[in-house]
Design an enzyme around this catalytic site. Structure first.
Site, mmCIF file in Angstrom:
data_model
loop_
_atom_site.group_PDB
_atom_site.id
_atom_site.type_symbol
_atom_site.label_atom_id
_atom_site.label_comp_id
_atom_site.label_asym_id
_atom_site.label_seq_id
_atom_site.Cartn_x
_atom_site.Cartn_y
_atom_site.Cartn_z
ATOM 1 N N ARG A 281 0.849 -1.186 0.000
ATOM 2 C CA ARG A 281 0.000 0.000 0.000
ATOM 3 C C ARG A 281 0.892 1.246 0.000
ATOM 4 N NH1 ARG A 281 -3.407 -2.892 -1.465
ATOM 5 N NH2 ARG A 281 -5.553 -3.166 -0.703
ATOM 6 N N GLU B 260 -3.383 7.474 -5.098
ATOM 7 C CA GLU B 260 -3.561 6.796 -6.377
ATOM 8 C C GLU B 260 -4.774 7.389 -7.084
ATOM 9 O OE1 GLU B 260 -3.740 2.552 -5.889
ATOM 10 O OE2 GLU B 260 -1.715 2.438 -5.075
ATOM 11 N N HIS C 113 -0.721 -0.084 -9.844
ATOM 12 C CA HIS C 113 -1.451 -0.993 -8.957
ATOM 13 C C HIS C 113 -2.103 -2.127 -9.760
ATOM 14 C CE1 HIS C 113 -3.524 -1.102 -4.753
ATOM 15 N NE2 HIS C 113 -3.226 -2.320 -5.178
#
Length: 334
Positions: free
Chosen positions: A230, A259, A278
């Protein structure tokens, strides 16, 4: 009144049919991201990962939701204080995406070590120039968090004859390919010992910002930082400063904070950084595997059996190895 199962992951008709067969008589609602914020209020069981704002406090106050089956290993999307303090059962997808994330991690590390971004840029300019590379083979790699992804990654790294060290909050069941498994409070020892540091821990109050200027200063000079967990685990300004100063040789990351990463972020322009958006968990069989876990847990739920990947302590955000509940991927899980 039949139980209502609300889904928020990219299922197809075949997946909904499997879920219906696992709990006959249930009403199944494929909410998607578009309707999850409203549909979840009436859910008895929720399976998915809401990437849009959800009023979890309202869900808890409504008192209907009994179980959350996350379709992600990271649980920060739903583990708000009200859910943590409630009696809602929570299970994660820990281990379901371990193969994909570990494979992506190897791609990032080997791509960086072999200077592939440098050569890709040279190719675009039609330059055939030899440049230095580094070795993953026989490097010392530190894995922070030896859960599903960390253990799968360790197995893959062992093929490179890497010396693997790891830390974990529950340092049990050390795999043979890991030379040393230390408790989490020995992170500083790990930082000083490794050529490559890989973050595989969940995001919670303990891990948020865990890699800051002080921790980066303890890393071996010239080390590589890898974040596939993360983004908020790492303090971005401190990372940029360490890279600018030459303290770290580079960083590779599949996750950022926030993000998407803003265009103004310094990380985009640094030549020793690789960023992917991601995508580590992507796979052609990801939804099949997730549905398999959910259906197995639906059967266990109805039979009163311990749920796979059950979070005995929701504050941690991950299932505890050796904690009494089965963990996905373990041989003993039926």
């Amino acid at each position: 009144m039949p139980p209502q199962i609300v889904l928020c992951y990219p299922v197809e008709a075949k997946h909904i049919e499997r879920i219906a067969a696992a709990m006959p008589g249930a009403e199944i609602v494929d909410a998607g991201q578009e309707r999850i914020a409203t549909e979840i209020v009436a859910a008895d069981i929720f399976c998915g990962h809401a990437k849009v704002p959800v009023d979890w406090d309202e869900v808890v106050r409504n008192g209907r939701l009994r179980w959350i089956q996350s379709s992600a290993a990271g649980m920060d999307h739903c583990l708000v204080p009200s859910v943590i303090e409630s009696d809602i059962a929570v299970t994660s997808a820990s281990g379901v995406l371990a193969d994909q994330v570990a494979e992506h991690t190897i791609a990032l590390i080997t791509g960086w070590c072999r200077s592939l971004p440098v050569f890709f840029r040279a190719q675009q300019k039609r330059e055939f120039i030899r440049r230095p590379t580094r070795d993953l083979t026989r490097s010392t790699v530190g894995i922070v968090g030896l859960g599903g992804v960390g253990r799968r990654l360790a197995r893959l790294l062992s093929v490179f004859d890497a010396h693997i060290l790891a830390t974990d909050m529950f340092p049990v069941d050390k795999p043979p390919c890991v030379e040393a498994l230390w408790p989490a409070d020995r992170l500083d020892d790990l930082l000083a010992a490794v050529d490559i540091l890989v973050l595989c821990v969940p995001l919670n109050d303990t891990t948020r910002g865990m890699i800051d200027a002080a921790k980066l200063a303890k890393m071996k000079p010239g080390a590589l930082l890898v974040n596939v967990a993360r983004g908020p685990l790492v303090v971005e300004p401190d990372l940029v400063a360490a890279l600018d100063a030459g303290r770290l040789a580079g960083a590779v990351m599949d996750v950022t904070e926030p993000e998407p990463l803003p265009p103004a972020s310094r990380l985009w322009a640094l030549p020793n950084v690789i960023i992917t958006p991601h995508v580590g968990g992507q796979s052609s069989w990801r939804i099949d595997n997730m549905t398999d876990l959910f259906c197995r847990n639906l059967s266990r739920w109805q039979a009163g059996l311990p749920l796979i990947n059950y979070l005995a302590d929701k504050r941690l955000g991950f299932p505890i190895r050796g904690g009494g509940a089965p963990i996905w991927g373990e041989p003993c899980v039926p």
